[in-house]
Design a protein around this motif. Structure first.
Motif, PDB file in Angstrom:
ATOM      1  N   ARG A   1      14.222  -0.716 -19.911  1.00  0.00           N
ATOM      2  CA  ARG A   1      13.949  -0.586 -21.350  1.00  0.00           C
ATOM      3  C   ARG A   1      12.448  -0.424 -21.595  1.00  0.00           C
ATOM      4  O   ARG A   1      12.035   0.356 -22.465  1.00  0.00           O
ATOM      5  CB  ARG A   1      14.479  -1.806 -22.083  1.00  0.00           C
ATOM      6  CG  ARG A   1      14.299  -1.720 -23.603  1.00  0.00           C
ATOM      7  CD  ARG A   1      14.972  -2.881 -24.311  1.00  0.00           C
ATOM      8  NE  ARG A   1      14.795  -2.795 -25.758  1.00  0.00           N
ATOM      9  CZ  ARG A   1      15.519  -2.048 -26.564  1.00  0.00           C
ATOM     10  NH1 ARG A   1      16.494  -1.309 -26.062  1.00  0.00           N
ATOM     11  NH2 ARG A   1      15.299  -2.026 -27.866  1.00  0.00           N
ATOM     12  N   LEU A   2      11.632  -1.134 -20.839  1.00  0.00           N
ATOM     13  CA  LEU A   2      10.187  -1.021 -20.996  1.00  0.00           C
ATOM     14  C   LEU A   2       9.720   0.398 -20.685  1.00  0.00           C
ATOM     15  O   LEU A   2       8.885   0.968 -21.406  1.00  0.00           O
ATOM     16  CB  LEU A   2       9.488  -2.016 -20.066  1.00  0.00           C
ATOM     17  CG  LEU A   2       7.992  -2.231 -20.289  1.00  0.00           C
ATOM     18  CD1 LEU A   2       7.729  -2.839 -21.651  1.00  0.00           C
ATOM     19  CD2 LEU A   2       7.432  -3.135 -19.189  1.00  0.00           C
ATOM     20  N   ALA A   3      10.270   0.978 -19.619  1.00  0.00           N
ATOM     21  CA  ALA A   3       9.916   2.359 -19.263  1.00  0.00           C
ATOM     22  C   ALA A   3      10.335   3.322 -20.368  1.00  0.00           C
ATOM     23  O   ALA A   3       9.601   4.257 -20.713  1.00  0.00           O
ATOM     24  CB  ALA A   3      10.585   2.734 -17.943  1.00  0.00           C
ATOM     25  N   MET A   4      11.517   3.088 -20.948  1.00  0.00           N
ATOM     26  CA  MET A   4      11.998   3.984 -21.990  1.00  0.00           C
ATOM     27  C   MET A   4      11.194   3.851 -23.278  1.00  0.00           C
ATOM     28  O   MET A   4      11.027   4.821 -24.018  1.00  0.00           O
ATOM     29  CB  MET A   4      13.481   3.728 -22.263  1.00  0.00           C
ATOM     30  CG  MET A   4      14.186   4.988 -22.792  1.00  0.00           C
ATOM     31  SD  MET A   4      15.871   4.705 -23.384  1.00  0.00           S
ATOM     32  CE  MET A   4      16.591   3.792 -22.050  1.00  0.00           C
ATOM     33  N   LEU A   5      10.688   2.659 -23.555  1.00  0.00           N
ATOM     34  CA  LEU A   5       9.835   2.484 -24.728  1.00  0.00           C
ATOM     35  C   LEU A   5       8.575   3.336 -24.614  1.00  0.00           C
ATOM     36  O   LEU A   5       8.094   3.897 -25.602  1.00  0.00           O
ATOM     37  CB  LEU A   5       9.453   1.006 -24.898  1.00  0.00           C
ATOM     38  CG  LEU A   5      10.501   0.098 -25.524  1.00  0.00           C
ATOM     39  CD1 LEU A   5      10.037  -1.353 -25.510  1.00  0.00           C
ATOM     40  CD2 LEU A   5      10.820   0.532 -26.948  1.00  0.00           C
ATOM     41  N   VAL A   6       8.041   3.445 -23.403  1.00  0.00           N
ATOM     42  CA  VAL A   6       6.876   4.312 -23.188  1.00  0.00           C
ATOM     43  C   VAL A   6       7.245   5.764 -23.474  1.00  0.00           C
ATOM     44  O   VAL A   6       6.478   6.499 -24.109  1.00  0.00           O
ATOM     45  CB  VAL A   6       6.342   4.155 -21.751  1.00  0.00           C
ATOM     46  CG1 VAL A   6       5.294   5.222 -21.436  1.00  0.00           C
ATOM     47  CG2 VAL A   6       5.738   2.763 -21.560  1.00  0.00           C
ATOM     48  N   HIS A   7       8.424   6.193 -23.034  1.00  0.00           N
ATOM     49  CA  HIS A   7       8.878   7.550 -23.342  1.00  0.00           C
ATOM     50  C   HIS A   7       8.899   7.784 -24.845  1.00  0.00           C
ATOM     51  O   HIS A   7       8.425   8.813 -25.343  1.00  0.00           O
ATOM     52  CB  HIS A   7      10.290   7.779 -22.784  1.00  0.00           C
ATOM     53  CG  HIS A   7      10.379   7.653 -21.306  1.00  0.00           C
ATOM     54  ND1 HIS A   7      11.590   7.543 -20.648  1.00  0.00           N
ATOM     55  CD2 HIS A   7       9.430   7.613 -20.338  1.00  0.00           C
ATOM     56  CE1 HIS A   7      11.373   7.443 -19.353  1.00  0.00           C
ATOM     57  NE2 HIS A   7      10.076   7.480 -19.144  1.00  0.00           N
ATOM     58  N   ARG A   8       9.456   6.829 -25.563  1.00  0.00           N
ATOM     59  CA  ARG A   8       9.564   6.991 -27.018  1.00  0.00           C
ATOM     60  C   ARG A   8       8.183   7.067 -27.667  1.00  0.00           C
ATOM     61  O   ARG A   8       7.937   7.925 -28.525  1.00  0.00           O
ATOM     62  CB  ARG A   8      10.353   5.819 -27.607  1.00  0.00           C
ATOM     63  CG  ARG A   8      10.368   5.855 -29.139  1.00  0.00           C
ATOM     64  CD  ARG A   8      11.129   4.710 -29.748  1.00  0.00           C
ATOM     65  NE  ARG A   8      10.858   4.621 -31.182  1.00  0.00           N
ATOM     66  CZ  ARG A   8      11.421   3.750 -32.004  1.00  0.00           C
ATOM     67  NH1 ARG A   8      12.310   2.881 -31.534  1.00  0.00           N
ATOM     68  NH2 ARG A   8      11.110   3.730 -33.276  1.00  0.00           N
TER      69      ARG A   8
ATOM     70  N   ALA B   1      17.783   5.229 -26.149  1.00  0.00           N
ATOM     71  CA  ALA B   1      17.919   6.493 -25.410  1.00  0.00           C
ATOM     72  C   ALA B   1      18.277   7.638 -26.355  1.00  0.00           C
ATOM     73  O   ALA B   1      17.637   8.701 -26.324  1.00  0.00           O
ATOM     74  CB  ALA B   1      18.979   6.343 -24.325  1.00  0.00           C
ATOM     75  N   ILE B   2      19.287   7.438 -27.181  1.00  0.00           N
ATOM     76  CA  ILE B   2      19.713   8.488 -28.103  1.00  0.00           C
ATOM     77  C   ILE B   2      18.609   8.779 -29.121  1.00  0.00           C
ATOM     78  O   ILE B   2      18.344   9.939 -29.477  1.00  0.00           O
ATOM     79  CB  ILE B   2      21.014   8.073 -28.819  1.00  0.00           C
ATOM     80  CG1 ILE B   2      22.174   7.946 -27.809  1.00  0.00           C
ATOM     81  CG2 ILE B   2      21.367   9.083 -29.908  1.00  0.00           C
ATOM     82  CD1 ILE B   2      22.549   9.229 -27.104  1.00  0.00           C
ATOM     83  N   GLY B   3      17.959   7.723 -29.598  1.00  0.00           N
ATOM     84  CA  GLY B   3      16.874   7.911 -30.563  1.00  0.00           C
ATOM     85  C   GLY B   3      15.719   8.699 -29.986  1.00  0.00           C
ATOM     86  O   GLY B   3      15.091   9.512 -30.680  1.00  0.00           O
ATOM     87  N   THR B   4      15.414   8.482 -28.706  1.00  0.00           N
ATOM     88  CA  THR B   4      14.332   9.235 -28.056  1.00  0.00           C
ATOM     89  C   THR B   4      14.719  10.696 -27.892  1.00  0.00           C
ATOM     90  O   THR B   4      13.884  11.597 -28.062  1.00  0.00           O
ATOM     91  CB  THR B   4      13.987   8.603 -26.700  1.00  0.00           C
ATOM     92  OG1 THR B   4      13.686   7.211 -26.875  1.00  0.00           O
ATOM     93  CG2 THR B   4      12.776   9.288 -26.085  1.00  0.00           C
ATOM     94  N   ILE B   5      15.981  10.961 -27.573  1.00  0.00           N
ATOM     95  CA  ILE B   5      16.459  12.346 -27.494  1.00  0.00           C
ATOM     96  C   ILE B   5      16.309  13.030 -28.848  1.00  0.00           C
ATOM     97  O   ILE B   5      15.866  14.185 -28.932  1.00  0.00           O
ATOM     98  CB  ILE B   5      17.934  12.375 -27.028  1.00  0.00           C
ATOM     99  CG1 ILE B   5      18.043  11.920 -25.561  1.00  0.00           C
ATOM    100  CG2 ILE B   5      18.519  13.783 -27.192  1.00  0.00           C
ATOM    101  CD1 ILE B   5      19.468  11.722 -25.083  1.00  0.00           C
ATOM    102  N   GLN B   6      16.685  12.344 -29.916  1.00  0.00           N
ATOM    103  CA  GLN B   6      16.542  12.910 -31.258  1.00  0.00           C
ATOM    104  C   GLN B   6      15.083  13.252 -31.551  1.00  0.00           C
ATOM    105  O   GLN B   6      14.774  14.319 -32.100  1.00  0.00           O
ATOM    106  CB  GLN B   6      17.056  11.923 -32.315  1.00  0.00           C
ATOM    107  CG  GLN B   6      16.928  12.455 -33.739  1.00  0.00           C
ATOM    108  CD  GLN B   6      16.908  11.360 -34.790  1.00  0.00           C
ATOM    109  OE1 GLN B   6      16.762  10.184 -34.459  1.00  0.00           O
ATOM    110  NE2 GLN B   6      17.046  11.736 -36.042  1.00  0.00           N
ATOM    111  N   ARG B   7      14.174  12.370 -31.173  1.00  0.00           N
ATOM    112  CA  ARG B   7      12.750  12.602 -31.420  1.00  0.00           C
ATOM    113  C   ARG B   7      12.232  13.803 -30.631  1.00  0.00           C
ATOM    114  O   ARG B   7      11.400  14.577 -31.125  1.00  0.00           O
ATOM    115  CB  ARG B   7      11.952  11.336 -31.079  1.00  0.00           C
ATOM    116  CG  ARG B   7      12.125  10.233 -32.112  1.00  0.00           C
ATOM    117  CD  ARG B   7      11.815   8.848 -31.534  1.00  0.00           C
ATOM    118  NE  ARG B   7      11.838   7.805 -32.561  1.00  0.00           N
ATOM    119  CZ  ARG B   7      12.937   7.279 -33.065  1.00  0.00           C
ATOM    120  NH1 ARG B   7      14.126   7.691 -32.643  1.00  0.00           N
ATOM    121  NH2 ARG B   7      12.866   6.349 -33.993  1.00  0.00           N
TER     122      ARG B   7
END
Length: 647
Positions: free
Chosen positions: A357-364, A432-438
């Motif tokens: 989750r921490l890694a994905m927060l950086v993506h976002r 994950a889905i929210g980052t894809i939308q962004r």
């Protein structure tokens, strides 16, 4: 006549032990009092410390025992702090070792914060003496010899981690260590210890940052030294690459094929140490057990990385842009690579899920920033990336350099595909889905038509919708499910309404419609089982598109014998554009920017996970050595920068 003993006969004289151990035992025994003579303490600290023996002795005492011995512990602490100012480097080193173990073992007991202070230094003297201790560590890190600077850095990291849940850590918050940590990273003599310095900075900057003012957050936000940032980025990349190799050692997922038979072909690290025993077990169980122990403890660096990215947009750019000469995989490419392994295996443990989750927060955070997003789709910042292929289905293998945004999309698809279960991690899926939308929204705004395997993304999303429809009985009551479903549908509506702006060509757009047609009545069932209104809603828009094309197919089927071929369906899709009306959803491509306060609970949890891992690394003496002194790096324009000897 008495028998004479031969001088050749071996006589047991008892085992010898270092004198310092005898002094430890003399100090810490029932009824003992702390010696007051200077001579004892001169000898105590001039003898080489034996951390393991000292630790064993202290471990043998209960919290109640140590409360009774508080006078001795306080004297050791006070005398040790004084010895940190000695002109003899050996005495300073021994004092640091002694104090590190004393603090660690006392903090390991079940003490309250006030009891810790009472045992260690005394409530009436804590402000003066503990601040003197912190000042001494800072001074040694700044002015000591290289060996002492590194010892002081590790002693500071150990103490900060041990005191993380006590009020004692505030002494490190109040005493600004940022300049000396940056100096350690920058100096060629100490830059190989960038890992420890950066992890310490991450722990300090994370502490209580959402409840009170944290000066390290301000320091991170204001920092602009690109050369230091690049050294940090190089260290992050190498640590991530080494961590990824731990996964590959368990199951080699090279593009030429992965099988259980090849699982142990390149065992190293954790897997190699247990290879002979593991091979006698079931390979799949063995792999699962080994993967559950990952990521390695060095993943603690991800906390500092996240804090720096959140606080400093310039650092985000340096993270994306930095390249090392003669390496196809950039540091950020290595970061994405590790992220892909974390996200595909995040279901294996709570610790795994935290780092994923921490890694994905950086993506976002990166994709939300317009400047960072520009670099993620820049030709100059492309990188090769070895992304996880340890679980089926695998995404198509792409050889060579790719746009970084493609790597992020692949990691997100992996997260969606490989974590579907009844106890669904809804917050992870929302992220994950929210980052894809962004990403799609940013591509639309930038008018960038990305050549990417979009078909895999749509396949993943529709598979997820099918899963939550079939599993509705188990998922319906989970908090956040309605948000997750709505976000997922919004991604598809955005794709249908704005596909021409970001899809690479007509074929990709046609495939999107084809995927929707293939779902049949899925969307209708989804709206029914989750009681979703269809009027003026995203799900209603998708259902209307689906019904539009199913009516066209039904009409064509009346004039054809048998089922329509895929080519005929494709023709219907193209011809149906003229009569299709997609109602615009207000704000479909807008989203709320990331706010740390929304992740308050998680950031506290991951902070403690990272602290525990750092403690474990120190205790097991497994700190990685990352030499960045001769690393020649380039920025996104290919210009050589840094301290490399060749320019």
């Amino acid at each position: 006549m008495a028998t004479l003993e031969s001088p050749l006969v071996r006589v047991e004289r008892g085992s010898l032990q270092p004198k310092i151990i005898g002094l430890y035992q003399q100090l810490f025994k029932e009824g003992a009092k702390a010696p007051e003579t200077d001579g004892f303490w001169v000898e105590f600290f001039i003898l080489k410390a034996n951390p393991s023996a000292f630790s064993v002795i202290l471990e043998g005492f209960s919290a109640e025992d140590l409360l009774q011995m508080q006078g001795i512990a306080q004297t050791v602490f006070t005398r040790g702090v004084r010895s940190l100012s000695d002109s003899n480097p050996a005495i300073v080193a021994n004092a640091m070792d002694t104090l590190t173990i004393l603090i660690r073992e006392i903090l390991a007991k079940q003490f309250t914060s006030s009891e810790v202070i009472t045992v260690l230094v005394g409530l009436d003297r804590v402000d003066r003496e503990f601040m003197e201790f912190v000042d001494a560590l800072e001074r040694i890190m700044r002015t000591g010899s290289t060996k002492l600077r590194i010892a002081a850095l590790r002693a500071t990291l150990s103490t900060v981690c041990c005191t993380y849940k006590t009020s004692l850590i505030n002494f490190f918050i109040q005493r600004d260590l940022f300049p000396v940590l940056v100096q350690i990273i920058y100096d060629d003599a100490t830059t190989s210890h960038t890992f420890e310095a950066f992890v310490l900075l991450g722990v300090l900057s994370n502490y209580d940052k959402l409840e009170a003012y944290n000066p390290y957050q301000t320091r991170l936000a204001d920092f602009v030294d690109e050369s230091v940032m690049q050294k940090i980025v190089v260290a992050i990349g190498r640590i991530c690459k080494e961590a990824r190799e731990e996964y590959i050692a368990v199951a080699d997922d090279a593009a030429d094929g992965f099988s259980l038979e090849s699982m142990f072909s390149s065992y190293s690290g954790l897997a190699r140490r247990a290879k002979s025993a593991l091979l006698q077990q079931d390979p799949q169980m063995t792999a699962n057990s080994a993967l559950a122990q990952l990521p390695p403890l060095s993943a603690t660096i991800l906390l500092a990385t996240s804090n720096f990215v959140q606080a400093n947009k310039f650092f985000s750019q340096v993270l994306i842009e930095t390249k090392t000469v003669a390496q196809e995989e950039t540091p950020f490419g290595s970061y994405l690579s590790l992220s892909s392994y974390l996200l595909q295996h995040q279901h294996r443990s709570e610790r795994h899920a935290c780092y994923a989750r921490l890694a994905m927060l950086v993506h976002r955070i990166l994709v939300e920033d317009p400047v960072a997003m520009q670099k993620l789709v820049s030709i100059e910042c492309r990188s090769s990336m070895r992304l996880c292929r340890q679980r089926q289905p695998c995404l198509p293998f792409v050889k060579g350099e790719r746009f970084l945004i493609e790597g992020i999309l692949d990691t997100l698809i992996g997260a969606v595909d490989h974590n579907m279960k009844r106890a669904l991690d809804v917050p992870m899926y929302i992220l994950a889905i929210g980052t894809i939308q962004r990403i799609i929204s940013q591509l639309k705004r930038l008018r960038i038509r990305l050549k990417y395997h979009w078909s895999e993304l749509w396949k993943s999303i529709f598979s997820f919708l099918r899963f939550i429809t079939v599993s509705s009985e188990h998922l319906r009551g989970i908090q956040g499910m309605s948000i997750l479903i709505d976000d997922t549908i919004r991604v598809l509506v955005l794709a249908f309404s704005a596909g021409e702006a970001f899809l690479s060509g007509a074929a990709d757009y046609d495939d999107l419609f084809y995927k929707l047609i293939e779902t049949g009545q899925l969307l209708t069932k989804l709206s029914t089982v989750y009681d979703m209104p269809r009027e003026h809603s995203s799900i209603g828009t998708l259902i209307s598109i689906s019904e539009h094309y199913h009516n066209l197919i039904k009409e064509r089927s009346m004039f054809s014998s048998g089922h329509l071929s895929s080519e005929q369906v494709s023709d219907i899709i193209k011809s149906g554009y003229d009569t299709l009306s997609i109602s615009a959803q207000q704000g479909i491509d807008y989203w709320d920017r990331y706010r740390e306060s929304d992740e308050r609970v998680f950031l506290k949890r991951i902070g403690w996970v990272a602290v525990v891992d750092a403690q474990e690394l120190l205790g097991r003496k497994l700190l990685p050595n990352v030499d960045t002194s001769n690393a020649i790096v380039t920025n996104g324009n290919g210009i050589y920068v840094g301290n490399g000897s060749e320019h």
